[in-house]
Design a protein around this motif. Structure first.
Motif, PDB file in Angstrom:
ATOM      1  N   LYS A 138      21.618  16.502  16.500  1.00  0.00           N
ATOM      2  CA  LYS A 138      20.954  15.337  17.076  1.00  0.00           C
ATOM      3  C   LYS A 138      19.455  15.444  16.813  1.00  0.00           C
ATOM      4  O   LYS A 138      18.952  16.482  16.375  1.00  0.00           O
ATOM      5  N   ILE A 139      18.752  14.367  17.093  1.00  0.00           N
ATOM      6  CA  ILE A 139      17.289  14.380  16.952  1.00  0.00           C
ATOM      7  C   ILE A 139      16.704  15.313  18.005  1.00  0.00           C
ATOM      8  O   ILE A 139      16.964  15.159  19.196  1.00  0.00           O
ATOM      9  N   GLU A 140      15.904  16.263  17.552  1.00  0.00           N
ATOM     10  CA  GLU A 140      15.372  17.258  18.474  1.00  0.00           C
ATOM     11  C   GLU A 140      13.891  17.078  18.775  1.00  0.00           C
ATOM     12  O   GLU A 140      13.411  17.604  19.786  1.00  0.00           O
ATOM     13  N   ASN A 141      13.168  16.346  17.923  1.00  0.00           N
ATOM     14  CA  ASN A 141      11.732  16.192  18.154  1.00  0.00           C
ATOM     15  C   ASN A 141      11.272  14.811  17.689  1.00  0.00           C
ATOM     16  O   ASN A 141      11.898  14.181  16.835  1.00  0.00           O
ATOM     17  N   TYR A 142      10.170  14.387  18.266  1.00  0.00           N
ATOM     18  CA  TYR A 142       9.472  13.175  17.835  1.00  0.00           C
ATOM     19  C   TYR A 142       8.011  13.516  17.581  1.00  0.00           C
ATOM     20  O   TYR A 142       7.460  14.447  18.194  1.00  0.00           O
ATOM     21  N   GLN A 151      -4.646   8.872   7.449  1.00  0.00           N
ATOM     22  CA  GLN A 151      -4.265  10.249   7.161  1.00  0.00           C
ATOM     23  C   GLN A 151      -4.949  11.252   8.084  1.00  0.00           C
ATOM     24  O   GLN A 151      -4.373  12.282   8.430  1.00  0.00           O
ATOM     25  N   ARG A 152      -6.163  10.950   8.505  1.00  0.00           N
ATOM     26  CA  ARG A 152      -6.836  11.865   9.428  1.00  0.00           C
ATOM     27  C   ARG A 152      -6.136  11.900  10.785  1.00  0.00           C
ATOM     28  O   ARG A 152      -6.014  12.956  11.417  1.00  0.00           O
ATOM     29  N   SER A 153      -5.661  10.725  11.232  1.00  0.00           N
ATOM     30  CA  SER A 153      -4.919  10.690  12.495  1.00  0.00           C
ATOM     31  C   SER A 153      -3.570  11.375  12.357  1.00  0.00           C
ATOM     32  O   SER A 153      -3.109  12.064  13.280  1.00  0.00           O
ATOM     33  N   VAL A 154      -2.936  11.214  11.195  1.00  0.00           N
ATOM     34  CA  VAL A 154      -1.630  11.828  10.974  1.00  0.00           C
ATOM     35  C   VAL A 154      -1.737  13.350  11.023  1.00  0.00           C
ATOM     36  O   VAL A 154      -0.829  14.036  11.506  1.00  0.00           O
ATOM     37  N   LYS A 155      -2.847  13.880  10.528  1.00  0.00           N
ATOM     38  CA  LYS A 155      -3.026  15.330  10.558  1.00  0.00           C
ATOM     39  C   LYS A 155      -3.092  15.867  11.980  1.00  0.00           C
ATOM     40  O   LYS A 155      -2.772  17.026  12.236  1.00  0.00           O
ATOM     41  N   ASN A 156      -3.526  15.011  12.926  1.00  0.00           N
ATOM     42  CA  ASN A 156      -3.651  15.427  14.327  1.00  0.00           C
ATOM     43  C   ASN A 156      -2.450  14.997  15.171  1.00  0.00           C
ATOM     44  O   ASN A 156      -2.542  14.961  16.399  1.00  0.00           O
ATOM     45  N   LYS A 157      -1.349  14.632  14.522  1.00  0.00           N
ATOM     46  CA  LYS A 157      -0.145  14.206  15.254  1.00  0.00           C
ATOM     47  C   LYS A 157       0.358  15.333  16.147  1.00  0.00           C
ATOM     48  O   LYS A 157       0.088  16.515  15.901  1.00  0.00           O
ATOM     49  N   LYS A 158       1.116  14.948  17.168  1.00  0.00           N
ATOM     50  CA  LYS A 158       1.674  15.923  18.099  1.00  0.00           C
ATOM     51  C   LYS A 158       3.197  15.896  18.031  1.00  0.00           C
ATOM     52  O   LYS A 158       3.803  14.830  17.963  1.00  0.00           O
ATOM     53  N   LYS A 159       3.787  17.062  18.066  1.00  0.00           N
ATOM     54  CA  LYS A 159       5.235  17.201  18.026  1.00  0.00           C
ATOM     55  C   LYS A 159       5.751  17.363  19.446  1.00  0.00           C
ATOM     56  O   LYS A 159       5.314  18.247  20.178  1.00  0.00           O
ATOM     57  N   VAL A 160       6.686  16.480  19.820  1.00  0.00           N
ATOM     58  CA  VAL A 160       7.192  16.450  21.188  1.00  0.00           C
ATOM     59  C   VAL A 160       8.708  16.609  21.165  1.00  0.00           C
ATOM     60  O   VAL A 160       9.387  15.911  20.414  1.00  0.00           O
ATOM     61  N   GLN A 421       9.026  10.272  24.623  1.00  0.00           N
ATOM     62  CA  GLN A 421      10.288   9.569  24.185  1.00  0.00           C
ATOM     63  C   GLN A 421      11.649  10.248  23.868  1.00  0.00           C
ATOM     64  O   GLN A 421      11.626  11.374  23.518  1.00  0.00           O
TER      65      GLN A 421
END
Length: 435
Positions: A138-142, A151-160, A421
Motif C-alpha cells: 500500500k502507499i506508505e508515504n506522501y 524546483q527550489r520548493s521541491v528540494k525542501n519537500k517533506k516526507k510524511v 494525509q
C-alpha cells in the motif's frame, strides 16, 4: 511585370481532449498527476473553479451542502470530545477539497505512545503527492510541497507517513473515491465538464475584449499609400491600437487627409452572420453541461436561473430537486467522509463514534413539509437528519470493511513537524500477486 499572390494556410490553436494520467514511470520517488502537462491536474482544476461562474457556484454550493451544519456524534460525551478533536472549520475545508479535487486529506496527530489520536487538521490536498508503492502492499508515504513547479520548493519537500503505516507522531489520512485506471489519486465527479468550464472562461475573455474594443467589428484597415518599412508599420499599428481600442476610446471618429481619392484608406468589415446567437448558444450549452456533470437537479438550488424549469412552481421544483440531490449527490460524499473518519477514530482508540452530518435544508422546504405534515419545523429537520444517517457509523453497524493488514512496528524515519494525509476509505489499497 505580372503581380504575384501568395497564400499560406494558418493553423489556429487547437485543444485536445484532456488525458488525466498518473505518471508512474517518472524518475521521481513520487507520482505526478497531470492532465495537460507533467504535473498540472490540481492547478488545472483550480483554474476551472476560479474562471467559470457556473462551475464555482456548483462546487461551493454542493460543498456547503456536504458539510451542512457540521459533524456531530449521537453520543453526547463523545460529541464534546469530537468538537475539540476535529474543529468544524477543518471538516468544512476537507469537504470543499473533496468536492473540488475529488481528493481530501487530514493531518492526524497521535499521542506519544501512538495509541490515541489527539488532533486532526485539514491539509491542502493539492500540495501532496503519493510515493510510489514499489513492492509495498500500500502507499506508505506522501510528499508535501507548496509549489511542485518550483524546483527550489521541491528540494525542501517533506516526507510524511500515511495513516497506519508508521509509529510517527503525525500521519496523513488521505480520502479518495475509486476511479478507473487510477490508483494513487481519484477524480472529481465533475471532471467531464473540465473543458466546458474553460469554455465559460474563454467566453468571458471574449466579452471583455469586445468591451475594450468598443464593440467594433473585426475590420481590415488598408492604407493605400504604399508599403512602409517594418519599423514604420509597427508605429502606425501601435498608434491605431492606442487611439481606437479600449473602453475609454469607444465612439471616437477617424480623420483622414489624402492627396487624392486613390490613396485614401479603406476599411473592410469582416461580417459573421448571427454571431451573437452562436455565442449565446455556446454559453447556454456549456452551462447545461456543467450542471449535468455536477448532477444538479435544479439550478435554482444554487441561485442559477435557467429556462424551462420543468415544474409547476418554484417551491415544488426546489422540494423535489433537493430531495433527489440530497440522496444522489450529497449523501455519497457524506458517507465517504463518515466512513473514513469513523475508521480513523476507531483505529485511534475511540469506540461507538456514531458520527453524522447535520443536514443543511432550505427553510422553504422545511416550512412547506411541516405545513403538509402538521409537524414543527424542528421535528421535520430532525427526521431529515435521521433519514440521512450512515448505518456504517451507527451502533452495531456490522462488518463494513475487510480485514486490515497489521500495523508495522518499525518506526518511519522522522517527521514531527506539522503538515498533512492517506486513504482510510480503502482498507488495503493494493494487492501484489506473485506467480
Amino acid at each position: 511585370m505580372k503581380q504575384q499572390s501568395k497564400f499560406s494556410v494558418v493553423n489556429l490553436q487547437s485543444q485536445d481532449i484532456p488525458r488525466i494520467m498518473e505518471d508512474i514511470r517518472t524518475r521521481y520517488a513520487w507520482v505526478p498527476f497531470g492532465v495537460y502537462g507533467q504535473d498540472d491536474f490540481f492547478s488545472a482544476v483550480t483554474l476551472a473553479h476560479n474562471t467559470s461562474t457556473t462551475n464555482a457556484a456548483c462546487i461551493e454550493g454542493i460543498a456547503d451542502l456536504i458539510y451542512g451544519k457540521g459533524l456531530y456524534s449521537k453520543d453526547p460525551a463523545f460529541n464534546a470530545l469530537l468538537q475539540r478533536l476535529i474543529p468544524q472549520e477543518e471538516i468544512k475545508r476537507v469537504a470543499f477539497d473533496l468536492k473540488l479535487y475529488g481528493n481530501a486529506a487530514f493531518q492526524v496527530y497521535w499521542n506519544d505512545e501512538h495509541t490515541k489520536i489527539i488532533k486532526m487538521y485539514h491539509v491542502p490536498v493539492q500540495y501532496l503527492r503519493a510515493e510510489k508503492i514499489y513492492d509495498n502492499p500500500k502507499i506508505e508515504n506522501y510528499y508535501y510541497c507548496t509549489d511542485w513547479n518550483d524546483q527550489r520548493s521541491v528540494k525542501n519537500k517533506k516526507k510524511v507517513p500515511a495513516f497506519e503505516t508508521s509509529n510517527e507522531k503525525m500521519e496523513i489520512l488521505y480520502i479518495k473515491n475509486y476511479s478507473p485506471s487510477l490508483y494513487y489519486y481519484s477524480l472529481p465527479d465533475w471532471v467531464s465538464a473540465l473543458q466546458f468550464s474553460f469554455v465559460e472562461a474563454e467566453l468571458s475573455n471574449l466579452h471583455i475584449n469586445n468591451i475594450e474594443n468598443g464593440f467594433l467589428p473585426a475590420v481590415m484597415l488598408n492604407f493605400n499609400t504604399g508599403v512602409p518599412a517594418p519599423e514604420e508599420r509597427q508605429t502606425i499599428e501601435a498608434l491605431v491600437q492606442n487611439k481606437f481600442t479600449g473602453t475609454r476610446n469607444a465612439g471616437r471618429f477617424m480623420l483622414s487627409f489624402n492627396d487624392d481619392v486613390a490613396s485614401k484608406p479603406t476599411i473592410d468589415v469582416i461580417n459573421i452572420d448571427n454571431l451573437h446567437e452562436k455565442y449565446e448558444y455556446v454559453a447556454t450549452y456549456a452551462q447545461d453541461r456543467i450542471l449535468v456533470a455536477h448532477r444538479v437537479t435544479s439550478p435554482l438550488l444554487f441561485g442559477i436561473r435557467t429556462e424551462g424549469n420543468g415544474f409547476s412552481s418554484q417551491s415544488e421544483e426546489m422540494k423535489t430537486a433537493f430531495s433527489i440531490m440530497q440522496t444522489m449527490t450529497i449523501s455519497p460524499f457524506q458517507n465517504l467522509l463518515l466512513n473514513s473518519l469513523d475508521y480513523a477514530l476507531v483505529c485511534g482508540g475511540y469506540d461507538n463514534t456514531e458520527l453524522y452530518f447535520e443536514q443543511l435544508t432550505p427553510l422553504v422546504i422545511l416550512s412547506q413539509t411541516a405545513e403538509d405534515t402538521d409537524k414543527s419545523v424542528g421535528k421535520v429537520e430532525d427526521e431529515t437528519n435521521k433519514s440521512m444517517e450512515n448505518p456504517a457509523t451507527q451502533d452495531n453497524p456490522g462488518d463494513q470493511t475487510p480485514n486490515e493488514p497489521s500495523k508495522p512496528t518499525k518506526p518511519a524515519t522522522g517527521l514531527n513537524e506539522p503538515i498533512n494525509q492517506y486513504s482510510a476509505f480503502f482498507k488495503q489499497d493494493y494487492q501484489i500477486t506473485n506467480k
